[in-house]
Design a protein around this motif. Structure first.
Motif, PDB file in Angstrom:
ATOM      1  N   ALA A 298       0.813  -1.223   0.000  1.00 53.18           N
ATOM      2  CA  ALA A 298       0.000   0.000   0.000  1.00 53.18           C
ATOM      3  C   ALA A 298       0.844   1.269   0.000  1.00 53.18           C
ATOM      4  O   ALA A 298       1.895   1.336   0.647  1.00 53.18           O
ATOM      5  N   ALA A 299       0.345   2.278  -0.694  1.00 53.29           N
ATOM      6  CA  ALA A 299       0.813   3.654  -0.529  1.00 53.29           C
ATOM      7  C   ALA A 299       0.034   4.269   0.640  1.00 53.29           C
ATOM      8  O   ALA A 299      -0.959   3.692   1.097  1.00 53.29           O
ATOM      9  N   PRO A 300       0.454   5.448   1.155  1.00 58.55           N
ATOM     10  CA  PRO A 300      -0.220   6.016   2.336  1.00 58.55           C
ATOM     11  C   PRO A 300      -1.732   6.190   2.192  1.00 58.55           C
ATOM     12  O   PRO A 300      -2.480   5.996   3.155  1.00 58.55           O
ATOM     13  N   ASN A 301      -2.213   6.537   0.985  1.00 59.08           N
ATOM     14  CA  ASN A 301      -3.661   6.730   0.829  1.00 59.08           C
ATOM     15  C   ASN A 301      -4.432   5.407   0.809  1.00 59.08           C
ATOM     16  O   ASN A 301      -5.664   5.401   0.817  1.00 59.08           O
ATOM     17  N   GLN A 302      -3.690   4.282   0.807  1.00 66.29           N
ATOM     18  CA  GLN A 302      -4.325   2.964   0.829  1.00 66.29           C
ATOM     19  C   GLN A 302      -4.185   2.293   2.198  1.00 66.29           C
ATOM     20  O   GLN A 302      -4.539   1.131   2.358  1.00 66.29           O
ATOM     21  N   GLN A 303      -3.684   3.034   3.180  1.00 71.61           N
ATOM     22  CA  GLN A 303      -3.526   2.466   4.520  1.00 71.61           C
ATOM     23  C   GLN A 303      -3.503   3.535   5.600  1.00 71.61           C
ATOM     24  O   GLN A 303      -4.423   3.626   6.417  1.00 71.61           O
ATOM     25  N   ALA A 304      -2.463   4.380   5.624  1.00 73.57           N
ATOM     26  CA  ALA A 304      -2.262   5.320   6.730  1.00 73.57           C
ATOM     27  C   ALA A 304      -3.379   6.360   6.828  1.00 73.57           C
ATOM     28  O   ALA A 304      -3.943   6.583   7.911  1.00 73.57           O
ATOM     29  N   ILE A 305      -3.711   7.009   5.718  1.00 71.89           N
ATOM     30  CA  ILE A 305      -4.741   8.058   5.741  1.00 71.89           C
ATOM     31  C   ILE A 305      -6.112   7.477   6.123  1.00 71.89           C
ATOM     32  O   ILE A 305      -6.784   8.010   7.032  1.00 71.89           O
TER      33      ILE A 305
ATOM     34  N   LYS B 130     -15.344   0.118  -0.445  1.00 65.88           N
ATOM     35  CA  LYS B 130     -16.262  -0.654  -1.289  1.00 65.88           C
ATOM     36  C   LYS B 130     -15.507  -1.474  -2.331  1.00 65.88           C
ATOM     37  O   LYS B 130     -15.997  -2.489  -2.821  1.00 65.88           O
ATOM     38  N   GLY B 131     -14.321  -1.031  -2.679  1.00 67.29           N
ATOM     39  CA  GLY B 131     -13.532  -1.725  -3.694  1.00 67.29           C
ATOM     40  C   GLY B 131     -12.103  -1.229  -3.680  1.00 67.29           C
ATOM     41  O   GLY B 131     -11.709  -0.447  -2.800  1.00 67.29           O
ATOM     42  N   PRO B 132     -11.274  -1.656  -4.632  1.00 68.51           N
ATOM     43  CA  PRO B 132      -9.882  -1.219  -4.688  1.00 68.51           C
ATOM     44  C   PRO B 132      -9.738   0.285  -4.903  1.00 68.51           C
ATOM     45  O   PRO B 132     -10.531   0.903  -5.608  1.00 68.51           O
ATOM     46  N   ILE B 133      -8.723   0.865  -4.259  1.00 66.10           N
ATOM     47  CA  ILE B 133      -8.414   2.300  -4.328  1.00 66.10           C
ATOM     48  C   ILE B 133      -7.120   2.479  -5.122  1.00 66.10           C
ATOM     49  O   ILE B 133      -6.143   1.750  -4.908  1.00 66.10           O
ATOM     50  N   LYS B 134      -7.104   3.451  -6.010  1.00 65.80           N
ATOM     51  CA  LYS B 134      -5.882   3.751  -6.762  1.00 65.80           C
ATOM     52  C   LYS B 134      -4.833   4.363  -5.834  1.00 65.80           C
ATOM     53  O   LYS B 134      -5.143   5.251  -5.032  1.00 65.80           O
ATOM     54  N   ALA B 135      -3.603   3.900  -5.947  1.00 69.36           N
ATOM     55  CA  ALA B 135      -2.517   4.431  -5.110  1.00 69.36           C
ATOM     56  C   ALA B 135      -2.124   5.840  -5.532  1.00 69.36           C
ATOM     57  O   ALA B 135      -2.129   6.174  -6.721  1.00 69.36           O
ATOM     58  N   GLN B 136      -1.767   6.651  -4.536  1.00 64.09           N
ATOM     59  CA  GLN B 136      -1.164   7.968  -4.779  1.00 64.09           C
ATOM     60  C   GLN B 136       0.290   7.905  -4.309  1.00 64.09           C
ATOM     61  O   GLN B 136       0.580   8.118  -3.124  1.00 64.09           O
TER      62      GLN B 136
ATOM     63  N   ASP C  15      -1.813  -0.553 -11.813  1.00 66.78           N
ATOM     64  CA  ASP C  15      -2.139   0.690 -12.495  1.00 66.78           C
ATOM     65  C   ASP C  15      -1.442   0.749 -13.864  1.00 66.78           C
ATOM     66  O   ASP C  15      -0.275   0.349 -13.974  1.00 66.78           O
ATOM     67  N   PRO C  16      -2.128   1.226 -14.885  1.00 67.34           N
ATOM     68  CA  PRO C  16      -1.522   1.282 -16.222  1.00 67.34           C
ATOM     69  C   PRO C  16      -0.258   2.130 -16.296  1.00 67.34           C
ATOM     70  O   PRO C  16       0.549   1.967 -17.206  1.00 67.34           O
ATOM     71  N   LYS C  17      -0.078   3.055 -15.323  1.00 72.48           N
ATOM     72  CA  LYS C  17       1.069   3.961 -15.402  1.00 72.48           C
ATOM     73  C   LYS C  17       1.992   3.926 -14.187  1.00 72.48           C
ATOM     74  O   LYS C  17       3.212   3.922 -14.335  1.00 72.48           O
ATOM     75  N   ASN C  18       1.420   3.922 -12.969  1.00 72.98           N
ATOM     76  CA  ASN C  18       2.265   4.272 -11.814  1.00 72.98           C
ATOM     77  C   ASN C  18       2.880   3.105 -11.037  1.00 72.98           C
ATOM     78  O   ASN C  18       3.401   3.308  -9.934  1.00 72.98           O
ATOM     79  N   HIS C  19       2.857   1.885 -11.595  1.00 71.11           N
ATOM     80  CA  HIS C  19       3.572   0.743 -11.007  1.00 71.11           C
ATOM     81  C   HIS C  19       3.062   0.338  -9.619  1.00 71.11           C
ATOM     82  O   HIS C  19       3.735  -0.385  -8.896  1.00 71.11           O
ATOM     83  N   HIS C  20       1.877   0.809  -9.234  1.00 75.52           N
ATOM     84  CA  HIS C  20       1.283   0.461  -7.945  1.00 75.52           C
ATOM     85  C   HIS C  20      -0.033  -0.283  -8.159  1.00 75.52           C
ATOM     86  O   HIS C  20      -0.776   0.007  -9.103  1.00 75.52           O
ATOM     87  N   LEU C  21      -0.337  -1.190  -7.245  1.00 70.67           N
ATOM     88  CA  LEU C  21      -1.605  -1.902  -7.305  1.00 70.67           C
ATOM     89  C   LEU C  21      -2.755  -1.026  -6.825  1.00 70.67           C
ATOM     90  O   LEU C  21      -2.600  -0.259  -5.868  1.00 70.67           O
ATOM     91  N   HIS C  22      -3.900  -1.165  -7.446  1.00 71.16           N
ATOM     92  CA  HIS C  22      -5.147  -0.645  -6.893  1.00 71.16           C
ATOM     93  C   HIS C  22      -5.582  -1.658  -5.838  1.00 71.16           C
ATOM     94  O   HIS C  22      -5.741  -2.849  -6.152  1.00 71.16           O
ATOM     95  N   LYS C  23      -5.756  -1.209  -4.586  1.00 72.38           N
ATOM     96  CA  LYS C  23      -5.985  -2.156  -3.489  1.00 72.38           C
ATOM     97  C   LYS C  23      -7.179  -1.731  -2.617  1.00 72.38           C
ATOM     98  O   LYS C  23      -7.365  -0.543  -2.373  1.00 72.38           O
ATOM     99  N   PRO C  24      -7.944  -2.721  -2.104  1.00 70.64           N
ATOM    100  CA  PRO C  24      -8.968  -2.387  -1.113  1.00 70.64           C
ATOM    101  C   PRO C  24      -8.300  -2.093   0.226  1.00 70.64           C
ATOM    102  O   PRO C  24      -7.151  -2.492   0.449  1.00 70.64           O
ATOM    103  N   VAL C  25      -9.001  -1.385   1.110  1.00 72.99           N
ATOM    104  CA  VAL C  25      -8.466  -1.075   2.443  1.00 72.99           C
ATOM    105  C   VAL C  25      -9.400  -1.677   3.493  1.00 72.99           C
ATOM    106  O   VAL C  25     -10.620  -1.536   3.400  1.00 72.99           O
ATOM    107  N   PHE C  26      -8.795  -2.356   4.474  1.00 72.19           N
ATOM    108  CA  PHE C  26      -9.546  -2.954   5.577  1.00 72.19           C
ATOM    109  C   PHE C  26      -8.952  -2.484   6.897  1.00 72.19           C
ATOM    110  O   PHE C  26      -7.733  -2.370   7.031  1.00 72.19           O
TER     111      PHE C  26
END
Length: 423
Positions: A147-154, A398-404, A370-381
Motif C-alpha cells: 500500500a501507498a499512504p492513501n491505501q492504509q495510513a490516511i 467498497k472496492g480497490p483504491i488507486k494508489a497515490q 495501475d496502467p502507469k504508476n507501477h502500484h496496485l489498486h488495493k482495497p483497504v480494511f
C-alpha cells in the motif's frame, strides 16, 4: 599405430561427450527461469520476512506444478541479507550479476528498498516490493504491490477520528527510526493539520530497530492521553520490536477502549508471539486479513498451511497468512502473466506488459496494476484484534483504491508525474 588410433578415438569421444555435457547444461538453462528472493531470514526483520520467503517458494512451486512460465520451470535463488541494509545492495547485485536472475521479489523495510534501488537502476533489474510504504517514490524498475499512504495510513487515521473509531482528537505517532515511519508521520501530521489538529495535540516518538524496553514510552503515552482529549496511537513500529511493545501495552493495562492503537506493520504473523487477550479491540490497517471469507482466500490459506506442513516449518500447525504474503503471491502471479504476455523475461518488455495486469486476489477483489504508476489498486480494511490473534474487519472500502505515490499532503507533489521516468 593401433594404439595411436585408439587414443585419437578416445580423444574425439571425450570431446563429443564434453560438448554433449555442455549442450545438456545449456539446454537445462534454456528450460529454466531464475527468480531471486531477497528477504531477511535472520536479524530483527526475520520475524516478518521469513514468511514472505516461504510464500514466494510456495507460489513458485505451485506455478511449476501447473506448467511453469512459458513452459519453463522457475528456479528460486534465495539469499539472506540478514536485516543489514548495505548487505541488501550487495545481495541484489549478486542475484542480478552473478546468479543471472530475471526478477527479484523482496525487501520489507524502506531502508532496504532504498539500499537496492541504485543496483536495480544500474543493472536494469526488476524488483517486486510487497510491503506498505511511505510513497514519495516512483521507479521504472520497481513494482509496488503493497500500500501507498492513501491505501492504509490516511484511511486508518480518518477511521480513528470518526465516531465509529472513537472520535480521537490527540495522536501519538510512534515508529521505528527510519525512512518509512518518519515520512509516513510527516504526511500524517500534514493531514491532521488539514483536519484542524494542532501540533500540541500530536506527540511523535521513535525507537531504534530491535528496541525492547517500552516502559518509558508507554508511561509518556498514558500521561499524554490523560490531558483531557480522546487519544489514539498510530504505530509504525517494525520488526521484532512489536512483541515487547504489545506486551508492555498489555502489562500497563491499556485497553482499546481507553487508548486505541492502530498498527501498519503488525499482522497475523507478528501476533503469533504475543498474548493477544489484553490487546482485544486494538487495530491494524491492511489491504488483506486472513479472516476475510471468500473461496479464493480459503484456497490461499489452505495452500500455505499445506506448504508449511510439507516443508516442516517451525510451528507448522499454527502458521497464518497476512497482507505482505498476499502481496507477494499477487506480485509473482502478475509477473508470470506479464512474461507470458511479453513472451520474454526481458526487463523492459515485462515492465511494458505489467501495465493493467489484473489478478483475482485472496482479498476478495480483482486487483489491477495501475496502467502507469507501477502500484496496485488495493482495497483497504481495518481490523480489530481478536483473542485468537486474528482480526475482525470493522471497516472497509467498497472496492480497490488507486494508489497515490506522491501524497497530496506534501507540498509540491501536485506537480509530479503519476508515472516513472523511463530513463
Amino acid at each position: 599405430m593401433q594404439t595411436r588410433r585408439n587414443v585419437l578415438k578416445m580423444t574425439v569421444l571425450s570431446g563429443l561427450m564434453a560438448l554433449s555435457g555442455l549442450a545438456s547444461v545449456s539446454a537445462l538453462a534454456a528450460d529454466t527461469i531464475k527468480v531471486g528472493i531477497l528477504h531477511s531470514l535472520s536479524g530483527t526483520m526475520a520475524i516478518s520476512e521469513t514468511a514472505l520467503k516461504e510464500t514466494a517458494l510456495m507460489t513458485i512451486a505451485d506455478i511449476n506444478a501447473h506448467g511453469g512460465v512459458m513452459g519453463k520451470k522457475l528456479v528460486p535463488v534465495v539469499v539472506d541479507p540478514a536485516s543489514n541494509w548495505p548487505l541488501f545492495a550487495e545481495k541484489a547485485r549478486q542475484l542480478i550479476s552473478k546468479d543471472k536472475v530475471d526478477v527479484v521479489f523482496g525487501c520489507w523495510t524502506s531502508v532496504s528498498r532504498k539500499s537496492v534501488l541504485p543496483v536495480f537502476k544500474e543493472l536494469n533489474g526488476l524488483l517486486f516490493y510487497p510491503v506498505q510504504y511511505e510513497g514519495e517514490e516512483l521507479e521504472k524498475n520497481v513494482f509496488y504491490t503493497g500500500a501507498a499512504p492513501n491505501q492504509q495510513a490516511i484511511p486508518a487515521v480518518e477511521y480513528l477520528m470518526s465516531k465509529d473509531g472513537g472520535g480521537a482528537k490527540r495522536f501519538v505517532l510512534l515508529g521505528t527510526d527510519y525512512v518509512y515511519p518518519r515520512t509516513t508521520n510527516k504526511i500524517l501530521r500534514a493531514f491532521l493539520h488539514s483536519k484542524g489538529v494542532a501540533d500540541a495535540d500530536i506527540m511523535e516518538e521513535y525507537t531504534p530497530f530491535g528496541h525492547s524496553d517500552y516502559q518509558t514510552i508507554i508511561a509518556k503515552i498514558k500521561k499524554f492521553a490523560s490531558e483531557g482529549k480522546k487519544t489514539a496511537v498510530v504505530s509504525t513500529i517494525n520488526g521484532d520490536s512489536n512483541v515487547p511493545f504489545y506486551k508492555e501495552l498489555g502489562n500497563a493495562g491499556i485497553k482499546a477502549t481507553d487508548i486505541p492503537v492502530v498498527a501498519f506493520s503488525v499482522g497475523e504473523e507478528e501476533l503469533r508471539g504475543v498474548d493477544t487477550k489484553p490487546l482485544v479491540g486494538q487495530l491494524a490497517a491492511w489491504n488483506y486479513f486472513e479472516s476475510i471469507k471468500n473461496p479464493t482466500n480459503a484456497a490461499f490459506i489452505k495452500m500455505y498451511k499445506d506448504w508449511a506442513k510439507k516443508q516442516k516449518l517451525p510451528n507448522a500447525d499454527t502458521v497464518v497468512t497476512n497482507d505482505p504474503m498476499e502481496a507477494t503471491y499477487i506480485g509473482i502471479h502478475m509477473w508470470k502473466q506479464a512474461v507470458e504476455k511479453a513472451k520474454s523475461t526481458d526487463t523492459d518488455k515485462v515492465i511494458a506488459a505489467m501495465a493493467g495486469q489484473t489478478f483475482k486476489a485472496p482479498d476478495g477483489f480483482t486487483v489491477e496494476m495501475d496502467p502507469k504508476n507501477h502500484h496496485l489498486h488495493k482495497p483497504v480494511f481495518i481490523g480489530e484484534i481478536r483473542p485468537d490473534g486474528q482480526f475482525s474487519v470493522v471497516w472497509k472500502t467498497k472496492g480497490p483504491i488507486k494508489a497515490q505515490p506522491w501524497s497530496p499532503y506534501i507540498p509540491g507533489n501536485d506537480k509530479k508525474k503519476d508515472e516513472p521516468d523511463t530513463q
